[in-house]
Scaffold this motif. Structure first.
Motif, mmCIF file in Angstrom:
data_model
loop_
_atom_site.group_PDB
_atom_site.id
_atom_site.type_symbol
_atom_site.label_atom_id
_atom_site.label_comp_id
_atom_site.label_asym_id
_atom_site.label_seq_id
_atom_site.Cartn_x
_atom_site.Cartn_y
_atom_site.Cartn_z
ATOM 1 N N THR A 155 0.845 -1.195 0.000
ATOM 2 C CA THR A 155 0.000 0.000 0.000
ATOM 3 C C THR A 155 0.882 1.248 0.000
ATOM 4 O O THR A 155 1.878 1.298 0.725
ATOM 5 N N TYR A 156 0.522 2.251 -0.846
ATOM 6 C CA TYR A 156 1.263 3.521 -0.835
ATOM 7 C C TYR A 156 1.018 4.218 0.501
ATOM 8 O O TYR A 156 -0.116 4.304 0.965
ATOM 9 N N LYS A 157 2.091 4.740 1.092
ATOM 10 C CA LYS A 157 2.016 5.291 2.455
ATOM 11 C C LYS A 157 1.494 6.739 2.477
ATOM 12 O O LYS A 157 0.967 7.205 3.462
ATOM 13 N N LYS A 158 1.665 7.446 1.359
ATOM 14 C CA LYS A 158 1.334 8.880 1.375
ATOM 15 C C LYS A 158 -0.128 9.114 1.767
ATOM 16 O O LYS A 158 -1.031 8.477 1.227
ATOM 17 N N GLN A 159 -0.330 10.031 2.736
ATOM 18 C CA GLN A 159 -1.676 10.398 3.161
ATOM 19 C C GLN A 159 -2.033 11.698 2.433
ATOM 20 O O GLN A 159 -1.254 12.645 2.432
ATOM 21 N N ILE A 160 -3.201 11.771 1.818
ATOM 22 C CA ILE A 160 -3.588 12.976 1.079
ATOM 23 C C ILE A 160 -4.874 13.607 1.616
ATOM 24 O O ILE A 160 -5.097 14.808 1.493
ATOM 25 N N MET A 161 -5.703 12.808 2.274
ATOM 26 C CA MET A 161 -7.045 13.289 2.584
ATOM 27 C C MET A 161 -7.076 14.455 3.554
ATOM 28 O O MET A 161 -8.022 15.251 3.534
ATOM 29 N N GLU A 189 -5.321 16.930 3.269
ATOM 30 C CA GLU A 189 -5.107 18.145 2.450
ATOM 31 C C GLU A 189 -6.284 18.426 1.537
ATOM 32 O O GLU A 189 -6.337 19.435 0.853
ATOM 33 N N VAL A 190 -7.233 17.506 1.472
ATOM 34 C CA VAL A 190 -8.349 17.676 0.515
ATOM 35 C C VAL A 190 -9.538 18.307 1.230
ATOM 36 O O VAL A 190 -9.977 17.817 2.272
ATOM 37 N N ASP A 191 -10.018 19.392 0.652
ATOM 38 C CA ASP A 191 -11.198 20.044 1.203
ATOM 39 C C ASP A 191 -12.423 19.333 0.622
ATOM 40 O O ASP A 191 -12.679 19.434 -0.585
ATOM 41 N N GLU A 192 -13.154 18.639 1.454
ATOM 42 C CA GLU A 192 -14.276 17.824 0.925
ATOM 43 C C GLU A 192 -15.573 18.609 0.780
ATOM 44 O O GLU A 192 -16.560 18.065 0.319
ATOM 45 N N ARG A 193 -15.583 19.918 1.200
ATOM 46 C CA ARG A 193 -16.843 20.684 1.137
ATOM 47 C C ARG A 193 -17.221 21.012 -0.295
ATOM 48 O O ARG A 193 -16.384 21.219 -1.154
#
Ligand code: KIV
Length: 271
Positions: free
Chosen positions: A259-265, A267-271
């Protein structure tokens, strides 16, 4: 890459010629890496790869498609491509066009034609500059008539096969494949022509041997002819696939390791 003159020299020097079928990029790549002298893109691809009952359904376009992949996988190996059932035997000019298309588009080193009745075809396309391998004995394209059984097993049919071999050599054939014939007859044929004779189910005294890739590594085949030795067992693929299936169900795959380790969520604005 071995050339025709090298294969003829091997016969003269009694060095056996190895040949295996291949139908795609990975099998061709393996054959080249393994050092095989020659590769045959056999119309046995009808059964081994396409799942047909026989070679009869295989078309010229099928052969071209697969042989091009083989050439990409084995750029430095002498490649022979089969002329499939019904694609020649119509008229001289049609047959030549078909042979030219097969030879030109696949970049094979030779084409292979089944049966001594194609001696005139061999003569015509040889004149065009296309090397032809003849296939005698059991010719799978004719199994509707002959069945899958030992051929040339009577005095008369054995004598005829020797004559056929000499006739196709005279017509210009550069090699002969003999299939499912008595081994003493295969030896006689090999000694009675100056071109290499490659056997399958024809004993050890021919100038070389050919086997079907899927038979020799036991890949997707249920039936083992007497003359096939299984050098590996690729049916282990079923075990691997089953384990993958079970691990997906059990959510054991993919584990952290895959599994790729990078966390992105974050940084993501879900609104
Ligand atoms: O099509 C094929 O694989 C062949 C071999 C059996 C010689 O012709």
């Amino acid at each position: 890459m071995k050339k025709l003159k090298d294969l003829i020299a091997m016969k003269q020097e009694k060095e056996k010629i190895s040949m295996v079928t291949a139908y795609d990029y990975p099998s061709a790549k393996q054959a080249e890496e393994a050092g095989l002298d020659t590769i045959l893109v056999g119309d046995s691809l009808g059964m081994t790869v396409l799942g047909y009952e026989s070679t009869v359904q295989v078309t010229l376009d099928d052969m071209i498609h697969h042989a091009k992949a083989v050439r990409r996988g084995a750029p430095n190996t002498f490649v022979i491509v089969d002329v499939p059932f019904g694609s020649v035997g119509v008229s001289d000019s049609y047959d030549i066009q078909q042979a030219v298309k097969l030879y030109r588009e696949t970049e094979a080193n030779a084409i292979k034609a089944e049966g001594a009745h194609l001696a005139p075809f061999i003569k015509n396309v040889t004149r065009m500059g296309i090397p032809v391998v003849s296939h005698l004995g059991l010719t799978p394209q004719s199994v509707g008539v002959t069945g899958y059984k030992l051929q040339a097993s009577t005095k008369e049919t054995a004598k005829q096969l020797i004559k056929d071999a000499q006739e196709v050599e005279k017509a210009g054939a550069v090699m002969i494949v003999v299939e499912a014939i008595p081994s003493d007859l295969a030896k006689t044929i090999s000694n009675s022509v100056s071109i290499p004779v490659i056997g399958i189910g024809a004993g050890k005294d021919t100038d070389g041997q050919v086997l079907v890739y899927h038979d020799l590594v036991k890949y997707g085949t249920d039936h083992k002819p007497k003359f096939v030795k299984q050098f590996a067992d690729f049916s282990i693929g079923v075990t691997a696939l089953n384990q993958y299936h079970e691990e997906v169900k059990a959510q054991a795959f993919p584990s952290e390791e895959y599994t790729y380790k990078k966390q992105i969520m974050n940084e993501v604005d879900e609104r």
